[in-house]
Design a protein around this motif. Structure first.
Motif, short mmCIF file in Angstrom:
data_model
loop_
_atom_site.label_atom_id
_atom_site.label_comp_id
_atom_site.label_asym_id
_atom_site.label_seq_id
_atom_site.Cartn_x
_atom_site.Cartn_y
_atom_site.Cartn_z
N SER A 131 0.80 -1.23 0.00
CA SER A 131 0.00 0.00 0.00
C SER A 131 0.82 1.28 0.00
O SER A 131 0.55 2.21 0.76
N SER A 133 0.55 3.29 -2.30
CA SER A 133 -0.39 4.29 -2.82
C SER A 133 -1.23 4.89 -1.69
O SER A 133 -1.42 6.10 -1.63
N GLU A 165 -8.45 7.52 -4.94
CA GLU A 165 -7.88 6.40 -5.71
C GLU A 165 -8.92 5.80 -6.66
O GLU A 165 -8.62 5.49 -7.82
MG MG Z 1 -2.08 0.47 -3.77
#
Ligand code: MG
Ligand code: ADP
Length: 388
Positions: A131, A133, A165
């Motif tokens: 993760s 992001s 996202e």
């Molecule tokens: Mg991600």
């Protein structure tokens, strides 16, 4: 972790003045509960020490300037008022993550119209299922919340980061990653109910028990954009529809056999079996942790891996090899973690067996001709916070 002073120095060099502050948000590993978040079920991630660290200053002229120390690209200069979902932002597209957070805040009616200057660096490996992001999104959300005095709670920031996202970057992820990054606590795993986003911090001090949780990054880069994730999501939604529930979370584990008997499509049946049984495994793990029987979660993790491999079919040969070689060498249990098709696995070991198990996994990868994996301990770390 990149230090606050390094990131501050980078900010100063880039923009020529001092930031308002420095914020950090971690990556995460998920202990148990995979592909359950978008089914409104249960997950149990913990935050890693690896974090995105951002130096940020509020602006007043509507400009947003974004820079990452980890990407070889110039400062991306955008206007808050002109942010548009699914556009290409910055070289390599990375700037869409922080820009998306600004867009999500703006779209929800929070006043970020003045803009900001952001410089960040991250130690979360990218594309490893840990993760990176979400760390990027959550650190941006928290920094803007403080710099623009928006007064939002960690949970609201996580939901806005997920929206960034989903709608702005265009990745259909669930809410687990952002909630873990925003709400985790040092020394605890986070039991999250993805229906109402209620959380419970569950003590997870493995060292005190003589145990270790290892993260094994297979070095196989996952690519969730290839449609497999969306296909599993669609299959789960079809299953819920056919069973007459809003989400698979509403199928009690005791009713799984009768639910499966109602499903005609073999694939949908497998997906449903995975999701309902993984929700149950989260409950099993919680009960074992509450009872102080930490070693007993090992076999539950390994069962979870079998379900991801055989029912959801999102594993890959390298992740299967981590699990089989670790368990053969005496690990208490292991499973792939995250979105699958590469990325990382978690392995529970007796501290005394850490080296033997690590060596067995490395040897098995070498013998199979795979790139050597990266192995490090997962120590339950703090969620997003202001650093300076
Ligand atoms: Mg991600
Ligand atoms: P994961 O979240 O599992 O690491 P994703 O594909 O969801 O993988 O997110 C990875 C993307 O996030 C990268 O391709 C990049 O665009 C962005 N990213 C992550 N860390 C950084 C960083 N330190 N600097 C710039 N962009 C980053």
């Amino acid at each position: 972790m990149a230090t606050a002073s390094e990131v501050t120095a980078g900010f100063r060099e880039l923009y020529g003045y001092e930031p308002d502050g420095v914020w950090a948000a971690p990556g995460r590993v998920n202990l148990i509960g995979e592909y359950t978040d978008f089914n409104e079920g249960f997950v149990m991630p913990l935050a890693l020490p690896h974090s995105a660290v951002a130096a940020v200053a509020r602006r007043t002229d509507g400009f947003l300037r974004l820079h990452s120390a980890d990407i070889d690209a110039p400062v991306a200069e955008l206007r808050v008022a002109e942010l548009t979902p699914l556009s290409k932002y910055g070289q390599g597209g990375w700037a869409a993550y922080p820009a998306g957070v600004v867009w999500a805040l703006r779209d929800a009616g929070h006043d970020v119209s003045g803009g900001a200057d952001i410089h960040l660096a991250s130690t979360v490996p990218t594309g490893a299922g840990l993760s990176s992001s979400a760390a990027l999104e959550v650190v941006t959300a928290l920094a803007l919340n403080d710099a623009h005095e928006l007064g939002l709670a960690a949970r609201e920031l996580a939901v806005l980061a997920q929206r960034a996202e989903n709608a702005f970057v265009g990745v259909p992820c669930g809410v687990m990653d952002q909630m873990a990054s925003a709400c985790a606590t040092e020394g605890y795993a986070l039991h999250l109910d993805c229906r109402d986003l209620s959380i419970r911090q569950v003590p997870f001090d493995l060292a005190a028990q003589g145990l270790r949780l290892l993260v094994v990054d297979s070095r196989v880069k996952h690519a969730l954009g290839d449609g497999a994730y969306a296909e599993r999501r669609a299959g789960c939604e079809a299953g819920a529809r056919q069973l007459g529930v809003s989400h698979l979370r509403d199928v009690p584990y005791v009713e799984l056999p009768s639910a499966l008997a109602k499903l005609t499509d073999e694939k949908v049946r497998r997906y449903v079996r995975h999701v309902v049984s993984d929700d149950h495994r989260v409950e099993q793990v919680i009960a074992l942790l509450d009872a102080g029987d930490v070693r007993a979660i090992g076999p539950v993790l390994t069962e979870g891996h079998a379900s991801l491999r055989d029912d959801l079919r999102i594993s890959c040969p390298e992740l299967d090899l981590v699990v089989s070689s670790a368990n053969a060498a005496g690990a208490l249990g292991a499973r792939m973690t995250g979105g699958g098709f590469g990325g990382s696995a978690v392995v529970l070991v007796e501290s005394a067996d850490e080296d033997t198990v690590t060596k067995s996994v490395l040897d098995a990868f070498a013998a199979a001709g795979h790139t050597a994996p990266r192995v490090f301990p997962a120590v339950a770390s703090a969620g997003a916070r202001r650093e300076a």
